[in-house]
Design an enzyme around this catalytic site. Sequence first.
Site, PDB file in Angstrom:
ATOM      1  N   HIS A 282      -7.848  -1.366  -1.780  1.00 48.34           N
ATOM      2  CA  HIS A 282      -8.708  -0.959  -2.910  1.00 48.34           C
ATOM      3  C   HIS A 282      -7.951  -0.968  -4.256  1.00 48.34           C
ATOM      4  O   HIS A 282      -8.186  -0.125  -5.115  1.00 48.34           O
ATOM      5  CB  HIS A 282      -9.350   0.401  -2.616  1.00 48.34           C
ATOM      6  CG  HIS A 282      -8.370   1.531  -2.461  1.00 48.34           C
ATOM      7  ND1 HIS A 282      -8.614   2.614  -1.658  1.00 48.34           N
ATOM      8  CD2 HIS A 282      -7.144   1.748  -3.000  1.00 48.34           C
ATOM      9  CE1 HIS A 282      -7.591   3.443  -1.713  1.00 48.34           C
ATOM     10  NE2 HIS A 282      -6.692   2.948  -2.525  1.00 48.34           N
TER      11      HIS A 282
ATOM     12  N   HIS B 239       2.279  -0.581   0.791  1.00 48.02           N
ATOM     13  CA  HIS B 239       2.635  -0.572  -0.625  1.00 48.02           C
ATOM     14  C   HIS B 239       3.335   0.723  -1.000  1.00 48.02           C
ATOM     15  O   HIS B 239       3.119   1.754  -0.368  1.00 48.02           O
ATOM     16  CB  HIS B 239       1.457  -0.854  -1.561  1.00 48.02           C
ATOM     17  CG  HIS B 239       0.274   0.089  -1.554  1.00 48.02           C
ATOM     18  ND1 HIS B 239      -0.420   0.449  -0.434  1.00 48.02           N
ATOM     19  CD2 HIS B 239      -0.369   0.718  -2.569  1.00 48.02           C
ATOM     20  CE1 HIS B 239      -1.434   1.247  -0.761  1.00 48.02           C
ATOM     21  NE2 HIS B 239      -1.412   1.436  -2.057  1.00 48.02           N
TER      22      HIS B 239
ATOM     23  N   GLU C 279      -2.392   5.347   3.292  1.00 50.41           N
ATOM     24  CA  GLU C 279      -3.829   5.099   3.107  1.00 50.41           C
ATOM     25  C   GLU C 279      -4.444   4.428   4.332  1.00 50.41           C
ATOM     26  O   GLU C 279      -5.661   4.458   4.515  1.00 50.41           O
ATOM     27  CB  GLU C 279      -4.072   4.244   1.854  1.00 50.41           C
ATOM     28  CG  GLU C 279      -3.774   4.974   0.559  1.00 50.41           C
ATOM     29  CD  GLU C 279      -4.058   4.142  -0.696  1.00 50.41           C
ATOM     30  OE1 GLU C 279      -4.155   4.740  -1.778  1.00 50.41           O
ATOM     31  OE2 GLU C 279      -4.172   2.903  -0.601  1.00 50.41           O
TER      32      GLU C 279
ATOM     33  N   HIS D 128      -7.740   9.498  -5.931  1.00 53.36           N
ATOM     34  CA  HIS D 128      -6.374   9.393  -6.450  1.00 53.36           C
ATOM     35  C   HIS D 128      -6.174  10.416  -7.568  1.00 53.36           C
ATOM     36  O   HIS D 128      -5.956  10.057  -8.730  1.00 53.36           O
ATOM     37  CB  HIS D 128      -6.105   7.984  -6.957  1.00 53.36           C
ATOM     38  CG  HIS D 128      -6.237   6.920  -5.901  1.00 53.36           C
ATOM     39  ND1 HIS D 128      -7.447   6.468  -5.432  1.00 53.36           N
ATOM     40  CD2 HIS D 128      -5.298   6.227  -5.203  1.00 53.36           C
ATOM     41  CE1 HIS D 128      -7.250   5.528  -4.514  1.00 53.36           C
ATOM     42  NE2 HIS D 128      -5.962   5.371  -4.351  1.00 53.36           N
TER      43      HIS D 128
END
Length: 287
Positions: A12, A193, A240, A59
């Site tokens: 995303h 990531h 995530e 977030h």
Amino acid sequence: MADLFAGLSTSHVPAIGAAIDLGKTREPYWQPVFQGYEFAKRWIDEAKPDVLILVYNDHATAFSQELIPTFALGCAAQFPIADEGWGPRPVPVVEGHPEMAAHLAQSLILEEFDMTIVNTMDVDHGLTVPLSLVYGQRQAWPCKVIPLAVNVIQYPPPTANRCYRLGQAIGRAVASYPEKLRVMVWGTGGMSHQLQGPRVGLINKAFDQRFLDLLIDDPEALTRITPLEFLRESGSEGIELVMWLIMRGALSAKVKTLQRFYHVPASNTAVGHLILECQSPGGRAVQ
Ligand code: DHB
Ligand code: FE
């Protein structure tokens, strides 16, 4: 009865949303990323889900250090698009499904998953970028969306196992919803990531590909990954991926892979995307 017929997972990355909004999808850097979603765009118009249960993480947008729910279930009729610092994305407001959300709350809480009921929530790139990737630019989203925000920002996050079991409970909850609706569960975020610290920019292709293999064929094996292992192997934001386990838990034990895509680079993230079709009706109604 509602029919949970398929699941979808995707990264995303906010820069993907900006590329769509600013008309940059055909630029050489972005073209290979968006090419991986061409199948989804065609498929979704045939599949026509009525409701998405969209599992993502906030977030530090709707929530802050003041209040950090582990599992926040969006029960509102509408969810405004968040301003993440450069104005809200130019995308349609997200329409909820309060009746099904209330049913999910009832079913999940009585199954001893302590969901936080959220009646006001702005939704950030974790939710809107996947919608844009799959539906493109529209005047209105063609389906209702029940947001399910998972805390992966503040340690401790929920375990992979807890997330997978929650997904299974979501499968049962959908199967007991009396209205005839076509339902999908989406899991967003990941893959490997790291946006911070000395290892910023970390990508682990071998870990990601193995995660995709096991998510499809042996998701139980992934439930043993600890938060520390996610951190070590997939970077600080790789956690995530627990949202993908919620999606997978909601589906039938056997699934058919309709789309599998993996691409590096996209901003700081390894982009992964799956569409999995249930091979028995009603998700995991009978365990
Ligand atoms: C990036 C990826 C994310 O998942 C996120 O939430 C923010 C930024 C990135 O790759 O830049
Ligand atoms: Fe993210």
